[in-house]
Motif scaffolding. Structure first.
Motif, short mmCIF file in Angstrom:
data_model
loop_
_atom_site.label_atom_id
_atom_site.label_comp_id
_atom_site.label_asym_id
_atom_site.label_seq_id
_atom_site.Cartn_x
_atom_site.Cartn_y
_atom_site.Cartn_z
N PHE A 219 9.56 9.58 53.17
CA PHE A 219 10.16 9.26 54.71
C PHE A 219 9.58 7.91 55.49
N LEU A 220 10.06 6.97 56.08
CA LEU A 220 9.70 5.96 56.83
C LEU A 220 9.58 6.65 58.47
N ILE A 221 8.54 6.85 59.36
CA ILE A 221 8.59 6.84 60.64
C ILE A 221 7.97 5.59 61.32
N ASP A 222 8.66 5.29 62.37
CA ASP A 222 7.34 4.57 63.18
C ASP A 222 5.75 5.38 63.59
N THR A 223 5.40 4.20 64.03
CA THR A 223 3.84 4.93 63.98
C THR A 223 3.76 5.46 65.73
N ARG A 325 4.47 5.00 59.39
CA ARG A 325 3.86 6.07 58.83
C ARG A 325 4.93 6.38 57.25
N VAL A 326 4.58 6.64 56.14
CA VAL A 326 5.23 7.42 55.24
C VAL A 326 4.69 9.37 55.06
N LEU A 327 6.21 9.27 55.09
CA LEU A 327 6.18 10.64 55.27
C LEU A 327 6.17 11.35 53.40
N PHE A 328 5.02 12.00 52.67
CA PHE A 328 4.93 12.03 51.29
C PHE A 328 5.40 13.79 51.92
N HIS A 329 5.71 14.56 52.13
CA HIS A 329 5.80 16.04 52.54
C HIS A 329 7.30 16.54 51.90
N GLU A 330 6.91 17.40 50.92
CA GLU A 330 8.91 17.97 50.41
C GLU A 330 9.72 18.10 51.56
N LYS A 331 9.24 18.18 52.22
CA LYS A 331 10.28 18.90 53.76
C LYS A 331 9.98 18.41 55.39
N PRO A 332 9.67 17.57 55.63
CA PRO A 332 9.66 17.16 56.60
C PRO A 332 10.14 17.24 57.87
N PHE A 333 11.65 17.45 57.46
CA PHE A 333 12.77 17.50 59.07
C PHE A 333 13.38 18.49 58.35
N LYS A 334 13.60 19.78 59.04
CA LYS A 334 14.81 20.85 59.29
C LYS A 334 16.22 19.51 59.27
N GLY A 335 17.35 20.92 58.29
CA GLY A 335 17.90 20.58 58.03
C GLY A 335 18.61 19.00 57.38
N VAL A 336 17.98 18.32 57.10
CA VAL A 336 18.10 17.22 56.64
C VAL A 336 17.37 17.02 55.13
N ASN A 337 17.49 16.64 53.96
CA ASN A 337 17.18 16.56 52.77
C ASN A 337 15.74 16.26 52.67
N GLY A 338 14.92 16.81 51.82
CA GLY A 338 13.82 16.67 51.80
C GLY A 338 13.25 15.62 50.45
N SER A 339 12.43 15.55 50.00
CA SER A 339 12.05 14.53 49.29
C SER A 339 11.00 15.42 47.43
N HIS A 397 9.24 24.99 50.92
CA HIS A 397 10.13 24.36 52.03
C HIS A 397 11.98 24.12 50.98
N ARG A 398 11.42 23.53 49.25
CA ARG A 398 12.40 22.16 49.38
C ARG A 398 13.43 23.18 48.20
N LEU A 399 11.96 24.06 47.00
CA LEU A 399 13.27 24.65 45.89
C LEU A 399 14.18 25.42 46.60
N GLY A 400 15.25 24.99 46.14
CA GLY A 400 15.93 26.52 46.14
C GLY A 400 17.22 26.09 47.67
N ALA A 401 17.05 24.58 47.89
CA ALA A 401 17.66 24.58 49.21
C ALA A 401 18.55 23.51 48.64
N ASN A 402 19.57 22.94 49.02
CA ASN A 402 20.70 22.05 49.38
C ASN A 402 20.73 21.02 48.64
N GLU A 403 19.12 20.07 48.53
CA GLU A 403 18.77 19.02 47.84
C GLU A 403 18.62 19.54 46.66
N ALA A 404 18.06 20.34 46.43
CA ALA A 404 16.83 20.66 45.26
C ALA A 404 17.12 21.35 44.38
#
Length: 729
Positions: A219-223, A325-339, A397-404
């Motif tokens: 994810f890319l988020i403004d600093t 700011r680059v976010l590499f976290h597997e699930k930085p936001f609830k309700g949308v796909n993780g990475s 947070h990501r494994l087993g969710a709808n995107e992983a």
């Protein structure tokens, strides 16, 4: 709007894209800052060049005298590019890269005659103060010695004004303290095992190299917006925040037009990657808003792992130039796909053959089937260990969710290849008649290339899927070091190939079978034994969880539960047999990963409690007081009738009070559980306590906070909201 949010949004909306200058054709600048074959030919003596090539291709140790010549050439090359310092670049078990810079500059004892000096000793080995790196009990804190040793198979590179030399990192007593050392050992193990099996089909094969192509999501988020969120700064994800009305449901971001500011960042990043020899090729929008993906051309696994670790560093540094700011976290936001970071893995011979791709002859197709089925067998035997290899607090947070993929490890191969295996399963045991051999080679083995041309559609719910000429390990998390998964995968396949060869040789010797017959017999049995691991359906469904349980497959949904497989007798025996890790190294890594899990949950709990009580609750009380003053004013104006008129305000005041009470109650209980967990001295018990006793409060606290976000006036809410984080360009 709160001052913090207003300033952050004002700063963000006022940004203009940073202009990126073109630096020439990518093919012309590729590897310019790498001490690659072209540079070595120019700056090394013939003997020194040959020594490096022999080390890379055949694992021959470099003589220390020749190391001096190599160092001299490397230094001269670096000085032509303005380099002033050098560092041994390594990957400790922190999950990040590490480096200590030393200047080439030296003086004599009396301070005269300054020179740029760099010799074979500095190239080959260094001794950083390593007492603070994770060691899992291998050393005491006061034992600071750790050694970095040059890995010539991964070329040195220049970043900024520093010459970076990829190295392994080991303790004074020789145990591996990094990701690279076990990976190199695993790659050696699978090279030996796969080469021996290849000789059944081609005597000319001398080496087999595992290849890796990773797909890095982020994810890319403004600093400014990221800096306004204490949870993003401290944990890499949002611990609170109500989902935006518009998320990813319209699927309008996926593969869409890349925003100008983001595209400039990508172009700048690609320029840096080209100079560093990282062969990035693909870029696109991912499913979630502000989520993107970058993927390279396949490389030898050790180099691919180094390049991914380097890339993650470079991505952050380039992002700073573009105020991202680059976010590499597997699930930085609830309700949308993780990475994720899909690891595409295959095996290549020194004769130019991809062992997981069928050829033009029945013999080459039998070779394909051999490696294909053995890989499936390896996953079937070691599915728990493979699950443990991708376990982390963030990936949970990501494994087993709808995107992983789910936490259940299974293999997808498609309907057509499933039919091929079913036909092979029906092959008669023992010797084959000429008619059976012909039918088998022409009608089963021979038709595989045609089958793969029209293979079944990909299954995105599968954690380990065959995708035409490779296996895609989809369950790896975006923040992970690929070495963890690749060490395990290559080890289990190496072990399986060794066992396969032993079985085939036994059948040839004791049952007087021909080579092809023996191979078919063993493969047929493997097909029968691996049916449980093959799954073609929806991995997200509850029905699969029930079915997987019937099949005897594991379903470890949390990291503390999953990691236990790493120290099982079966796992330790595997790694020790292959000389990948001894039991001390295995147990140390288990301790380190448990501690890392505990610390991450501990940090998240403390940050969550702080934000909830110091941001959310005071803001809610402030708004509640505004409502109370409003009700008092209505009472003064309307007297007895005020209750009817102020009914909604009074109800809102009560609702806010309930959520404030809920937050304070849950934060208090969470803190108590955290204190109890901190008294435990056993790493396994502490991790379990944080997982089972502390972490469950996170969602309960979030529930009350997110409800307050919807109730409290937007003008005074202090935390930047999802609609701003995800949709402000």
């Amino acid at each position: 709007m709160s001052t913090i949010r207003f300033q952050a949004l004002k700063e963000t909306l006022g940004r203009k894209p940073v202009k990126v200058e073109e630096i020439g054709k990518k093919s012309e600048i590729f590897g310019t800052n790498v001490f690659n074959d072209k540079s070595m030919r120019k700056f090394l003596t013939p003997d020194a060049y040959k020594a490096v090539k022999n080390a890379v291709q055949h694992g021959i140790k470099i003589d220390r005298k020749l190391a001096d010549y190599i160092a001299m050439g490397m230094k001269e090359w670096a000085l032509t590019k303005g380099v002033t310092h050098y560092t041994h670049w390594f990957q400790p078990l922190t999950g990040a890269t590490a480096e200590k810079h030393d200047a080439f500059f030296e003086t004599s004892f009396d301070g005269s005659d300054p020179v740029e000096k760099f010799g074979g000793d500095q190239l080959a080995q260094q001794e950083p103060d390593a007492s603070s790196f994770p060691n899992g009990g291998i050393r005491n804190t006061f034992e600071a010695r750790g050694y970095t040793a040059w890995d010539p198979t991964s070329p040195a590179f220049i970043y900024g004004t520093t010459l970076c030399i990829p190295t392994v990192f080991v303790s004074y007593t020789g145990e591996a303290l990094d990701y690279k050392t076990p990976l190199l050992r695993a790659l050696h193990a699978i090279d030996e095992a796969a080469t021996e099996v290849c000789k059944y089909f081609d005597k000319n094969v001398k080496k087999v190299t595992p290849t890796l192509g990773w797909e890095q999501e982020y994810f890319l988020i403004d600093t400014a917006l990221a800096n306004s969120r204490p949870d993003i700064l401290a944990t890499g994800r949002t611990l609170l925040g109500h989902t935006s009305a518009k998320g990813q449901q319209l699927e309008d971001h996926y593969f869409g037009s890349i925003p100008t500011r983001v595209l400039n960042y990508m172009r700048d990043l690609e320029n840096e990657c080209m100079l560093l020899g990282i062969p990035v090729k693909t870029r696109h929008n991912e499913v979630a808003p502000n989520q993107f993906e970058l993927a390279p051309i396949f490389e030898e696994t050790n180099l691919a792992v180094d390049h991914n670790s380097l890339l993650m560093d470079v991505m952050q540094k380039v992002a700073e130039r573009h105020e991202f700011r680059v976010l590499f976290h597997e699930k930085p936001f609830k309700g949308v796909n993780g990475s994720g970071k899909h690891n595409n893995w295959s095996l290549a011979t020194d004769t130019g053959i991809n062992l997981l791709s069928p050829g033009k002859t029945p013999m080459s197709n039998l070779q394909f089937l051999t490696f294909f089925i053995n890989t499936i067998k390896a996953v079937n035997v070691y599915e728990e260990l493979l699950r443990a290899a991708i376990a982390s607090a963030s990936n949970d947070h990501r494994l087993g969710a709808n995107e992983a993929p789910p936490a259940i490890i299974s293999v997808f191969i498609g309907q057509q290849l499933t039919k091929v295996l079913e036909e092979l399963e029906g092959v008669s045991t023992g010797k084959l008649s000429p008619e059976e051999k012909t039918d088998l080679k022409l009608n089963v083995v021979g038709k595989i290339p045609d089958v793969l041309l029209d293979n079944t559609d990909r299954n995105r719910t599968s954690p380990f899927a065959f995708t035409g000429n490779k296996f895609e390990f989809r369950a790896v998390g975006s923040s992970a070091n690929c070495a963890n998964a690749m060490t395990t995968l290559n080890s289990i396949v190496a072990k399986q190939l060794k066992d396969f060869k032993a079985e085939v040789d036994t059948l040839i010797e004791k049952n007087d079978l021909k080579k092809d017959e023996a191979i078919f017999n063993v493969l047929r049995e493997y097909i029968k034994q691996t049916k449980a691991i093959l799954f073609e359906g929806d991995g997200y469904s509850e029905a699969w969880e029930k079915e997987a349980k019937k099949r005897g497959l594991s379903n470890h949904k949390t990291t503390p539960e999953a990691l236990k497989a790493k120290v099982s007798k079966k796992a330790i025996a595997l790694f020790e047999e292959l000389n990948v890790m001894n039991h001390v190294e295995v147990e140390a890594r288990y301790e380190i990963e448990l501690e890392e899990y505990t610390k991450k949950i501990q940090i998240e709990g403390r940050v969550l409690g702080d934000i909830a009580r110091n941001h959310v609750v005071p803001t809610a009380i402030r708004y509640q007081n505004i409502l109370i003053e409003n009700v008092r004013g209505l009472k003064e104006i309307f007297g007895k009738d005020f209750e009817k008129i102020a009914k909604e305000q009074i109800s809102l005041i009560k609702e806010i009070s309930e959520h404030i009470e809920g937050i304070n109650l849950k934060v208090g209980k969470m803190t108590e559980e955290r204190k109890k967990a901190n008294t435990l001295t056993n790493a396994e018990k502490m991790a379990a306590a944080y997982c089972d006793k502390v972490k469950p409060f996170f969602e309960e606290i979030r529930y009350h906070s997110d409800k307050l976000e919807l109730l409290v006036d937007d003008e005074i809410w202090t935390l930047t909201k999802y609609r701003e984080l995800l949709f402000t360009k």
